[in-house]
Scaffold this motif. Structure first.
Motif, PDB file in Angstrom:
ATOM      1  N   THR A 227       0.858  -1.177   0.000  1.00  0.00           N
ATOM      2  CA  THR A 227       0.000   0.000   0.000  1.00  0.00           C
ATOM      3  C   THR A 227       0.898   1.232   0.000  1.00  0.00           C
ATOM      4  O   THR A 227       1.542   1.534   1.007  1.00  0.00           O
ATOM      5  N   PHE A 228       0.966   1.924  -1.105  1.00  0.00           N
ATOM      6  CA  PHE A 228       1.875   3.052  -1.234  1.00  0.00           C
ATOM      7  C   PHE A 228       1.155   4.392  -1.408  1.00  0.00           C
ATOM      8  O   PHE A 228       1.783   5.432  -1.502  1.00  0.00           O
ATOM      9  N   ARG A 229      -0.176   4.347  -1.466  1.00  0.00           N
ATOM     10  CA  ARG A 229      -0.961   5.583  -1.445  1.00  0.00           C
ATOM     11  C   ARG A 229      -2.299   5.266  -0.798  1.00  0.00           C
ATOM     12  O   ARG A 229      -2.754   4.123  -0.802  1.00  0.00           O
ATOM     13  N   PHE A 230      -2.930   6.294  -0.260  1.00  0.00           N
ATOM     14  CA  PHE A 230      -4.179   6.082   0.459  1.00  0.00           C
ATOM     15  C   PHE A 230      -5.055   7.312   0.310  1.00  0.00           C
ATOM     16  O   PHE A 230      -4.567   8.442   0.259  1.00  0.00           O
ATOM     17  N   ASP A 231      -6.364   7.064   0.241  1.00  0.00           N
ATOM     18  CA  ASP A 231      -7.288   8.164   0.027  1.00  0.00           C
ATOM     19  C   ASP A 231      -7.196   9.191   1.148  1.00  0.00           C
ATOM     20  O   ASP A 231      -7.153   8.854   2.328  1.00  0.00           O
ATOM     21  N   GLY A 232      -7.189  10.459   0.773  1.00  0.00           N
ATOM     22  CA  GLY A 232      -7.072  11.537   1.738  1.00  0.00           C
ATOM     23  C   GLY A 232      -5.649  11.838   2.144  1.00  0.00           C
ATOM     24  O   GLY A 232      -5.391  12.849   2.807  1.00  0.00           O
ATOM     25  N   GLN A 233      -4.705  10.954   1.779  1.00  0.00           N
ATOM     26  CA  GLN A 233      -3.300  11.153   2.127  1.00  0.00           C
ATOM     27  C   GLN A 233      -2.384  11.189   0.913  1.00  0.00           C
ATOM     28  O   GLN A 233      -1.274  11.693   0.994  1.00  0.00           O
ATOM     29  N   GLY A 234      -2.854  10.672  -0.206  1.00  0.00           N
ATOM     30  CA  GLY A 234      -2.027  10.643  -1.398  1.00  0.00           C
ATOM     31  C   GLY A 234      -0.941   9.589  -1.286  1.00  0.00           C
ATOM     32  O   GLY A 234      -1.099   8.575  -0.603  1.00  0.00           O
ATOM     33  N   TYR A 235       0.197   9.838  -1.934  1.00  0.00           N
ATOM     34  CA  TYR A 235       1.310   8.898  -1.885  1.00  0.00           C
ATOM     35  C   TYR A 235       1.940   8.935  -0.500  1.00  0.00           C
ATOM     36  O   TYR A 235       2.233  10.006   0.043  1.00  0.00           O
ATOM     37  N   LEU A 236       2.115   7.780   0.089  1.00  0.00           N
ATOM     38  CA  LEU A 236       2.483   7.674   1.490  1.00  0.00           C
ATOM     39  C   LEU A 236       3.986   7.813   1.693  1.00  0.00           C
ATOM     40  O   LEU A 236       4.787   7.246   0.956  1.00  0.00           O
ATOM     41  N   GLU A 237       4.305   8.545   2.734  1.00  0.00           N
ATOM     42  CA  GLU A 237       5.694   8.636   3.163  1.00  0.00           C
ATOM     43  C   GLU A 237       6.064   7.354   3.899  1.00  0.00           C
ATOM     44  O   GLU A 237       5.227   6.734   4.566  1.00  0.00           O
ATOM     45  N   VAL A 610     -16.768   2.034  -8.438  1.00  0.00           N
ATOM     46  CA  VAL A 610     -15.884   0.992  -8.951  1.00  0.00           C
ATOM     47  C   VAL A 610     -16.587   0.424 -10.172  1.00  0.00           C
ATOM     48  O   VAL A 610     -17.736  -0.006 -10.088  1.00  0.00           O
ATOM     49  N   ILE A 611     -15.894   0.431 -11.295  1.00  0.00           N
ATOM     50  CA  ILE A 611     -16.457  -0.053 -12.545  1.00  0.00           C
ATOM     51  C   ILE A 611     -15.866  -1.412 -12.912  1.00  0.00           C
ATOM     52  O   ILE A 611     -16.515  -2.248 -13.521  1.00  0.00           O
ATOM     53  N   ASN A 612     -14.624  -1.629 -12.496  1.00  0.00           N
ATOM     54  CA  ASN A 612     -13.897  -2.835 -12.882  1.00  0.00           C
ATOM     55  C   ASN A 612     -13.169  -3.361 -11.649  1.00  0.00           C
ATOM     56  O   ASN A 612     -12.180  -2.779 -11.215  1.00  0.00           O
ATOM     57  N   TRP A 613     -13.647  -4.459 -11.076  1.00  0.00           N
ATOM     58  CA  TRP A 613     -13.037  -4.977  -9.854  1.00  0.00           C
ATOM     59  C   TRP A 613     -11.614  -5.475 -10.092  1.00  0.00           C
ATOM     60  O   TRP A 613     -10.816  -5.533  -9.159  1.00  0.00           O
ATOM     61  N   PHE A 614     -11.286  -5.803 -11.309  1.00  0.00           N
ATOM     62  CA  PHE A 614      -9.921  -6.216 -11.629  1.00  0.00           C
ATOM     63  C   PHE A 614      -8.953  -5.066 -11.359  1.00  0.00           C
ATOM     64  O   PHE A 614      -7.936  -5.235 -10.672  1.00  0.00           O
ATOM     65  N   THR A 615      -9.250  -3.890 -11.887  1.00  0.00           N
ATOM     66  CA  THR A 615      -8.363  -2.748 -11.670  1.00  0.00           C
ATOM     67  C   THR A 615      -8.448  -2.234 -10.241  1.00  0.00           C
ATOM     68  O   THR A 615      -7.453  -1.757  -9.691  1.00  0.00           O
ATOM     69  N   GLU A 616      -9.618  -2.327  -9.625  1.00  0.00           N
ATOM     70  CA  GLU A 616      -9.739  -1.893  -8.231  1.00  0.00           C
ATOM     71  C   GLU A 616      -8.892  -2.776  -7.318  1.00  0.00           C
ATOM     72  O   GLU A 616      -8.239  -2.293  -6.390  1.00  0.00           O
ATOM     73  N   ALA A 617      -8.873  -4.073  -7.589  1.00  0.00           N
ATOM     74  CA  ALA A 617      -8.131  -5.011  -6.742  1.00  0.00           C
ATOM     75  C   ALA A 617      -6.626  -4.909  -6.942  1.00  0.00           C
ATOM     76  O   ALA A 617      -5.860  -5.443  -6.142  1.00  0.00           O
ATOM     77  N   LEU A 618      -6.203  -4.231  -8.004  1.00  0.00           N
ATOM     78  CA  LEU A 618      -4.773  -4.106  -8.258  1.00  0.00           C
ATOM     79  C   LEU A 618      -4.274  -2.667  -8.113  1.00  0.00           C
ATOM     80  O   LEU A 618      -3.062  -2.449  -8.173  1.00  0.00           O
ATOM     81  N   ALA A 619      -5.177  -1.699  -7.933  1.00  0.00           N
ATOM     82  CA  ALA A 619      -4.706  -0.315  -7.905  1.00  0.00           C
ATOM     83  C   ALA A 619      -5.423   0.581  -6.908  1.00  0.00           C
ATOM     84  O   ALA A 619      -4.971   1.704  -6.684  1.00  0.00           O
ATOM     85  N   GLY A 620      -6.532   0.169  -6.317  1.00  0.00           N
ATOM     86  CA  GLY A 620      -7.185   0.989  -5.305  1.00  0.00           C
ATOM     87  C   GLY A 620      -6.407   0.963  -4.001  1.00  0.00           C
ATOM     88  O   GLY A 620      -5.568   0.085  -3.767  1.00  0.00           O
ATOM     89  N   ASP A 621      -6.680   1.907  -3.118  1.00  0.00           N
ATOM     90  CA  ASP A 621      -5.918   1.951  -1.861  1.00  0.00           C
ATOM     91  C   ASP A 621      -6.245   0.791  -0.943  1.00  0.00           C
ATOM     92  O   ASP A 621      -5.470   0.474  -0.038  1.00  0.00           O
ATOM     93  N   ILE A 622      -7.366   0.142  -1.153  1.00  0.00           N
ATOM     94  CA  ILE A 622      -7.701  -1.019  -0.328  1.00  0.00           C
ATOM     95  C   ILE A 622      -7.626  -2.309  -1.147  1.00  0.00           C
ATOM     96  O   ILE A 622      -8.328  -3.283  -0.875  1.00  0.00           O
ATOM     97  N   ALA A 623      -6.759  -2.283  -2.151  1.00  0.00           N
ATOM     98  CA  ALA A 623      -6.603  -3.447  -3.028  1.00  0.00           C
ATOM     99  C   ALA A 623      -6.418  -4.757  -2.269  1.00  0.00           C
ATOM    100  O   ALA A 623      -7.043  -5.771  -2.613  1.00  0.00           O
ATOM    101  N   PRO A 624      -5.576  -4.811  -1.212  1.00  0.00           N
ATOM    102  CA  PRO A 624      -5.392  -6.100  -0.527  1.00  0.00           C
ATOM    103  C   PRO A 624      -6.679  -6.658   0.065  1.00  0.00           C
ATOM    104  O   PRO A 624      -6.891  -7.881   0.078  1.00  0.00           O
ATOM    105  N   THR A 625      -7.551  -5.780   0.555  1.00  0.00           N
ATOM    106  CA  THR A 625      -8.802  -6.249   1.147  1.00  0.00           C
ATOM    107  C   THR A 625      -9.778  -6.709   0.078  1.00  0.00           C
ATOM    108  O   THR A 625     -10.487  -7.703   0.259  1.00  0.00           O
TER     109      THR A 625
END
Length: 821
Positions: A227-237, A610-625
């Motif tokens: 997880t390298f970015r998160f909603d409301g925080q952007g790219y994580l330090e 979410v339109i495509n669960w494939f892309t959500e599961a690989l690129a959303g901030d909660i992809a692992p879940t």
């Protein structure tokens, strides 16, 4: 970073979280009444910018002739009139309540908070911390003589201590990173909290030194975390959350925990021991809901795990005698939703036992009764927010009802509550209502139960507001009862002439209720009957009801929602030709799904979907879940599992004019989700438009002007396709040469492409084409458009869609909107 127990598309949520710090403000100016109207045009960078960007849409909804600029209507500018209460904190002796009073600053376009204090006996209230920067998270000292609260100074987070007798305050410390979860030690001498500690950024190369004055590109950014970015925080330090203590005399915070795992939410067990929560599992980057409760000894900083099961354990609360710990959690059965249960254990971690195992509600915020014989829990309960008393023996009774009101944009369940330390407990809580946002109320055996504030009585009682009715509908799918609410415009008559908006909640594991919502009131003010419901998958109706959409979302929740729409039409509340649908996050998912299943709506607006669960599961901030708990398949091994639940799979069926909206800084349901749908609709010739909201994360309504722009652009889009308005524009006469409908346009497009392919095929067969073996783009992509065949069998015919049988929040939200999925 600790993850919530369940993840929702909205971070929504969605409801305002009283525990989160608010944005800061340069002054305490508030505008109300006619003064507000004069200043409303100052929102140049907010709502106005978006409205100008889409004049054909927004002006239809917002441009009012002079006769309609009626002071009795809930117009867009009225959003800046609203106030609401959060974080009610009753003093240990039950005599006073401190709360955060929120108002909308029209000049800075921000929701700001001040601290006010109320005398419980007299009801008198006065400002405590106002002006300057926004204040939040008040906490009483054990002796009830002091408060700590969070604010900012010089754009830096700050933790301040306030003396109630003198009103003096001072900064305990200034921070580069904001402290959270601050708690007093039992003797009042120390404050424990957690905050982010930066780590070492990974690097694989050392850049050469650039010449003086040279203008080189910014250095590369290297990430090696899942997880390298998160909603409301952007790219994580790079870094993790760690626990600190700080003297109430001020000074330097002392770091107590270290390592690569987040540690947070400190609670004092005794003067030398903290309870902290963290996830030290080896696979914590994938299993984000996992957590354990640890003891942390201040004397030697040693740690010991008190819990050890596979599943989240969190939110410890220590009994008044210090001998028992109440906490929440559940066994992880790797499902998309599992409700939070209540447990007790001895202070050393032994004798763990579940309380009220048969109570089929997810346990929320937990507080001990002063006598230590029971605990109070806040729980969503069939559209309501209630406090239940759970005895040590497991008996459950309702202690308090009518809570809510802290979600301003949409009618989500959200509330705050606290209890005194007195022998006869005094409750302070936010009271919810369909007619107004949250006020502060008090209850208890030794006090007069009543509402103590009336924050909007200077405005809302003088406006023509929507009335809200509850309805219960039988689902056409399996006969389950579905609870819903409908807001009726001022002067409503059930004559079958009104336009209707179906507004769908996010989550999807969340709950709507009969609560005030600015967006609903705006729709009603413009003449729309608006209905919102809790279809299967919603929380507050038991675990089994929520789990009905496990690996089946979206699915039969569609049938529940269509049954609600049928009931509205059958009761003559709406014109069946003037139906519209919208929803955000998870509601955006269902909106996009709905237009792929039926053409009964005149227009739709899918917001941050979410339109495509494939892309959500690989690129959303909660992809692992999404991958581990929701779909539970590897997308590269079983793409069909993702495809069959993705609204993009139904895009070939869509004929409904559809607006798509997303925040430009949304990492929960990122922009490419909305853009995939928009592009597909455009390629098919379907009337559609895309709105990108500048600077907005998933929670679009986080700034007042964005809430206005969101709501009014939705109505502008609907007005464009409202048959009644089209009839008015044409003087009641049909056009002699009507334009092709979206469906016809799509069919013409298909025929043109078919003719073109036929011609190309003939030329190829004649040997005229040098690329006789070349594949078309569709063939190269595996004939993706053929995927509709897999869904056609599930698509109801028009007759089936129109004839359902109609009858009369433990918000552990997944983080796909906490605004809303």
């Amino acid at each position: 970073m600790n993850a919530p127990e369940h993840f929702c598309l909205s971070s929504q949520a969605s409801p305002v979280d009283p525990g989160q710090p608010r944005d800061s403000f340069p002054d305490m100016t508030r505008q109300k009444g006619s003064d507000l109207m004069r200043h409303a045009r100052l929102i140049g960078a907010g709502a106005a910018a978006l409205l100008v960007a889409m004049p054909a849409l927004a002006q239809d909804a917002s441009a009012q002739d002079d006769s309609k600029q009626d002071s009795n209507r809930f117009t867009a500018e009225r959003v800046f009139d609203l106030e609401y209460a959060t974080s009610p904190r009753v003093s240990p002796d039950g005599s006073k309540i401190v709360y955060v009073r929120h108002s909308m600053d029209i000049r800075t376009d921000q929701d700001r908070g001040d601290l006010w204090i109320i005398d419980v006996e007299s009801g008198e209230q006065r400002p405590l911390v106002v002006g300057g920067m926004s204040a939040s998270n008040p906490r009483w000292s054990p002796d009830g003589e002091k408060l700590i609260y969070s604010t900012t100074k010089d754009e830096k987070p700050e933790l301040r201590l306030l003396y109630l007798d003198s009103g003096d305050s001072f900064s305990l410390a200034q921070f580069e990173e904001g402290p959270s979860g601050a708690s007093w030690s039992p003797d009042g001498s120390m404050i424990a909290f957690s905050k982010f500690v930066p780590g070492e950024t990974p690097s694989f190369a050392e850049a050469p030194e650039k010449p003086e004055g040279a203008e080189w590109n910014e250095p590369v950014k290297v990430f090696d975390d899942l997880t390298f970015r998160f909603d409301g925080q952007g790219y994580l330090e790079e870094g993790v959350e760690q626990v600190f203590v700080l003297s109430t005399d001020g000074g330097s915070p002392r770091q107590l925990t270290s390592g690569e795992a987040d540690m947070s939410n400190p609670v004092w067990l005794d003067e030398d021991t903290l309870l902290v929560t963290g996830n030290k599992a080896d696979d914590r980057h994938i299993d984000r809901i996992e957590s354990e409760i640890y003891t942390l000894e201040l004397s030697d900083m040693s740690m010991k795990a008190l819990t050890d099961r596979d599943g989240p354990d969190h939110s410890p609360v220590v009994s008044p005698d210090g001998q028992t710990i109440a906490f929440r959690g559940h066994d992880d059965n790797v499902l998309s939703y599992e409700q939070s249960n209540l447990y007790l254990m001895d202070a050393d971690g032994t004798n763990v036992r579940e309380l009220a195992a048969s109570f089929d509600r997810s346990m929320g915020e937990t507080m001990w009764a002063p006598d230590g014989e029971s605990v109070y829990v806040l729980a969503e309960n069939k559209g309501n927010m209630d406090v239940f008393e759970v005895s040590r023996t497991g008996g459950v009774s309702k202690a308090l009802s009518g809570l809510g009101g802290t979600s301003i944009g949409r009618p989500y369940a959200g509330a705050g509550v606290s209890v005194s330390k007195t022998g006869e407990p005094v409750f302070a809580y936010t009271q919810g209502s369909p007619n107004k946002p949250a006020d502060i109320a008090v209850a208890g055996e030794t006090v007069d139960a009543r509402e103590l504030t009336a924050l909007n009585d200077d405005i809302l009682p003088h406006l023509d507001m929507a009335t809200v009715e509850e309805i219960k509908v039988t689902s056409s799918h399996d006969g389950r009862e579905i609870e819903a609410w409908v807001a009726l415009p001022p002067g409503f008559e059930a004559d079958g002439s009104y336009p209707m908006i179906l507004e769908i909640h996010g989550g999807p594991f969340s709950m709507y209720g009969p609560f005030f919502a600015a967006e609903i009131q705006r729709y009603a003010a413009e003449g729309y009957v608006t209905v919102w419901a809790n279809p299967r998958g919603s929380t507050g109706y038991g675990e089994e009801f929520a789990q009905l959409i496990d690996q089946a979302y979206p699915g039969n929740d569609y049938d529940d929602l269509m049954s609600v729409v049928d009931a509205i039409v059958e009761n003559n509340y709406a014109d069946p030709d003037r139906l519209f649908v919208t929803g955000g996050s998870g509601g955006g998912v269902l909106t996009a799904w709905i237009v792929g299943k039926t053409d009964r709506f005149a227009a739709a607006a899918t917001i941050k979907p979410v339109i495509n669960w494939f892309t959500e599961a690989l690129a959303g901030d909660i992809a692992p879940t999404v991958w581990r708990h929701w779909i539970r398949e590897d997308p590269w091994e079983n793409p069909q599992a993702y495809w069959e639940l993705s609204p993009i799979s139904l895009v070939g069926n869509v004929v409904t004019p559809t607006l798509v909206m997303v925040g430009e800084e949304d990492w929960r349901t990122p922009t490419w989700e909305a853009e995939q749908f928009y592009t597909a609709l455009k390629l098919r010739g379907i009337d559609s438009a895309l709105i990108r909201v500048p600077e907005s994360p998933h929670y679009i309504a986080g700034r007042p002007s964005r809430l206005i722009a969101k709501t009014d652009n939705i109505m502008g889009w609907f007005a464009k396709y409202d048959p009644a308005k089209q009839d008015e524009d044409s003087g009641g006469k049909a056009d002699t040469a009507p334009e092709k409908t979206s469906s016809e346009a799509a069919n013409w497009f298909k025929r043109d492409r078919k003719d073109e392919r036929k011609k190309t095929s003939e030329e190829s067969a004649a040997g005229d084409s040098p690329a006789e073996d070349a594949e078309t783009p569709a063939q190269q992509s595996g004939q993706a458009t053929g995927g509709n065949a897999a869904t056609d069998a599930d698509e109801p015919s028009g007759e089936e869609a129109d004839t359902p049988e109609a009858e009369d929040n433990d918000e552990e939200k997944p983080e796909i909107e906490s605004e809303e999925t």
